[in-house]
Write a protein that holds these residues in place. Structure first.
Motif, PDB file in Angstrom:
ATOM      1  N   ALA A 190       0.734  -1.254  -0.276  1.00  0.00           N
ATOM      2  CA  ALA A 190      -0.012  -0.071  -0.128  1.00  0.00           C
ATOM      3  C   ALA A 190       0.821   1.379  -0.021  1.00  0.00           C
ATOM      4  CB  ALA A 190      -1.153   0.018   1.196  1.00  0.00           C
ATOM      5  N   GLY A 191       2.147   1.110  -0.430  1.00  0.00           N
ATOM      6  CA  GLY A 191       2.901   2.328  -0.315  1.00  0.00           C
ATOM      7  C   GLY A 191       2.369   3.307  -1.567  1.00  0.00           C
ATOM      8  N   ASN A 192       2.258   2.470  -2.674  1.00  0.00           N
ATOM      9  CA  ASN A 192       1.945   3.252  -4.216  1.00  0.00           C
ATOM     10  C   ASN A 192       0.810   3.883  -3.953  1.00  0.00           C
ATOM     11  OD1 ASN A 192       3.509   3.603  -6.365  1.00  0.00           O
ATOM     12  ND2 ASN A 192       2.336   2.330  -7.674  1.00  0.00           N
ATOM     13  N   ILE A 243       1.752  -8.618  -4.920  1.00  0.00           N
ATOM     14  CA  ILE A 243       0.953  -8.161  -4.004  1.00  0.00           C
ATOM     15  C   ILE A 243       0.484  -9.454  -3.073  1.00  0.00           C
ATOM     16  CG2 ILE A 243       0.006  -6.258  -5.358  1.00  0.00           C
ATOM     17  CD1 ILE A 243      -2.327  -7.983  -6.112  1.00  0.00           C
TER      18      ILE A 243
HETATM   19  C1  LIG Z   1       5.157  -3.510  -5.482  1.00  0.00           C
HETATM   20  C2  LIG Z   1       4.405  -3.957  -6.333  1.00  0.00           C
HETATM   21  C3  LIG Z   1       2.901  -3.669  -6.310  1.00  0.00           C
HETATM   22  C4  LIG Z   1       2.173  -3.186  -4.944  1.00  0.00           C
HETATM   23  O1  LIG Z   1       2.646  -1.973  -4.628  1.00  0.00           O
HETATM   24  P1  LIG Z   1       2.521  -1.346  -3.326  1.00  0.00           P
HETATM   25  O2  LIG Z   1       3.123  -0.170  -3.179  1.00  0.00           O
HETATM   26  O3  LIG Z   1       3.029  -2.341  -2.316  1.00  0.00           O
HETATM   27  O4  LIG Z   1       0.919  -1.528  -2.926  1.00  0.00           O
HETATM   28  C5  LIG Z   1       2.287  -3.856  -7.514  1.00  0.00           C
HETATM   29  N1  LIG Z   1       2.475  -4.460  -8.710  1.00  0.00           N
HETATM   30  C6  LIG Z   1       3.862  -4.484  -8.605  1.00  0.00           C
HETATM   31  C7  LIG Z   1       4.365  -5.071 -10.063  1.00  0.00           C
HETATM   32  C8  LIG Z   1       4.689  -4.252  -7.623  1.00  0.00           C
HETATM   33  O5  LIG Z   1       5.913  -4.429  -7.746  1.00  0.00           O
END
Ligand SMILES: *Cc1c(COP(=O)(O)O)cnc(C)c1O
Length: 359
Positions: A190-192, A243
């Motif tokens: 959930a960082g993104n 995920i």
């Molecule tokens: C890390 C990642 C996510 C999830 O992002 P979060 O910031 O952890 O929610 C989704 N898709 C890909 C391809 C990732 O590498």
């Protein structure tokens, strides 16, 4: 001006100064691709765009956060970085550490890391340890290590990661000349989703009349959907390994993004994820990894649910977080038909392609 990475481009929005050593692989500046065939295929009235983050230097959006996290680590004299990773964070951390000339330690959960990602960490000479535990165990250990030793943690609990990742929202606003109505994206740690929301709010604050705020539509995999279920998941399971996370570090800020934007955080099944994964590749020529396709699966689910009034979507952006080449096993073995074997002569080849050509 020649593009030199997102720190140079967005300096004024980022916590850097003239003496910060910029460690960059010229990440960011990824394409926002209008998806006409796809829109027709799912029968929705609106503009759908794919933000193809697989076009970053190591093949995922993690590079946006990593350029910031590693630059700031080097700024304070750090010689070692560490991360827990389902794969893409380690690929990115390893590459940026190599670029900076420092060491990188990676803790990966047992099994389940896609082959392409592992090959990157190994090639960039990270110290890769596979622990007998899941991602959440790996993250707890990485946090503990970085607390006790002079090692910088570069998971998204590192605030510089979020700062770097929010620049993707700036790029979308600039490409469209406005903010989208909806943004669909996968949610793991959930960082993104936290970062994008921050990014949209920055642009909204700077120019409210030009940049409205989109609804944030986040999607977890149904076997790894702690935020949707309202409790952490001890054994998260999904084909979308990026995920496969049972206790997201940025849980609280993900909920805030959803609530403040009047969006949703929901779940999609592995079946829905794989279907979306195939449709994107087949209709638009874009190969994303399974976790990325959960954004598209979410959009398809909400179209089917009748969520959009009069089937009108406005402008929607789906974030394709990583490149499909990261995880070729899923594409070849679990999903699509294997190549047909034919004899090396014209007659047999014509027989093999008779369905796709017209004479
Ligand atoms: C890390 C990642 C996510 C999830 O992002 P979060 O910031 O952890 O929610 C989704 N898709 C890909 C391809 C990732 O590498």
């Amino acid at each position: 001006m020649v593009y030199k990475g997102l720190i140079e481009k967005y300096r004024k929005f980022l916590p850097v100064n003239d003496t910060t050593p910029v460690i960059s692989l010229y990440e960011g500046n990824t394409p926002l691709i209008k998806a006409k065939n796809f829109s027709l295929k799912i029968g929705i009235n609106g503009e759908i765009y794919f933000k193809f983050e697989g076009m970053n230097p190591t093949g995922s959006f993690k590079d946006r956060g990593m350029t910031m996290a590693v630059s700031k680590a080097v700024e304070v004299g750090s010689k070692v970085i560490i991360c827990a990773s389902t794969g893409n964070t380690s690929a990115s951390a390893a590459a940026y550490a190599a670029r900076a000339g420092i060491k990188c330690v990676v803790l990966i959960p047992d099994g389940k890391v896609a082959l392409g990602k592992l090959s990157q960490a190994v090639m960039h000479r990270a110290e890769v340890l596979e622990i007998s535990g899941n991602f959440d165990d790996a993250l707890n250990l990485a946090k503990e290590l970085s607390g006790k030793y002079p090692i910088t943690l570069v998971n998204s609990v590192n605030p510089y990661r979020i700062d770097g990742q929010k620049t993707a929202a700036y790029e979308i606003c600039e490409s469209l000349g406005e903010a989208p109505d909806y943004q669909f994206m996968p949610v793991g740690n959930a960082g993104n989703i936290t970062a994008y929301w921050k990014g949209y709010k920055d642009y909204n604050k700077a120019e409210p009349s030009k940049y409205a705020l989109p609804k944030m539509m986040g999607f977890q995999a149904s076997g790894a959907a702690p935020i949707v279920e309202g409790h952490s998941i001890v054994k998260p399971e999904t084909i979308a390994t990026a995920i496969r996370i049972g206790n997201p570090a940025s849980w609280k800020t993900a909920i805030e993004a959803r609530s403040e934007s009047n969006g949703v955080i929901d779940k999609v099944t592995d079946g829905e994820i794989l279907e979306a994964y195939r449709i994107v590749a087949a209709t638009e020529g874009i190969f994303c990894e399974p976790a990325s396709a959960s954004s598209v699966a979410g959009l398809i689910k909400y179209v089917k649910l009748g969520y959009f009034k009069n089937n009108k979507l406005g402008k929607a952006v789906c974030i394709l977080t990583g490149h499909g080449l990261k995880d070729p096993d899923t594409a070849v073995y679990d999903n699509v038909v294997k190549p047909k074997k034919v004899k090396a002569n014209m007659k047999d080849i014509i027989k093999g392609i008779i369905d796709v050509i017209e004479f």
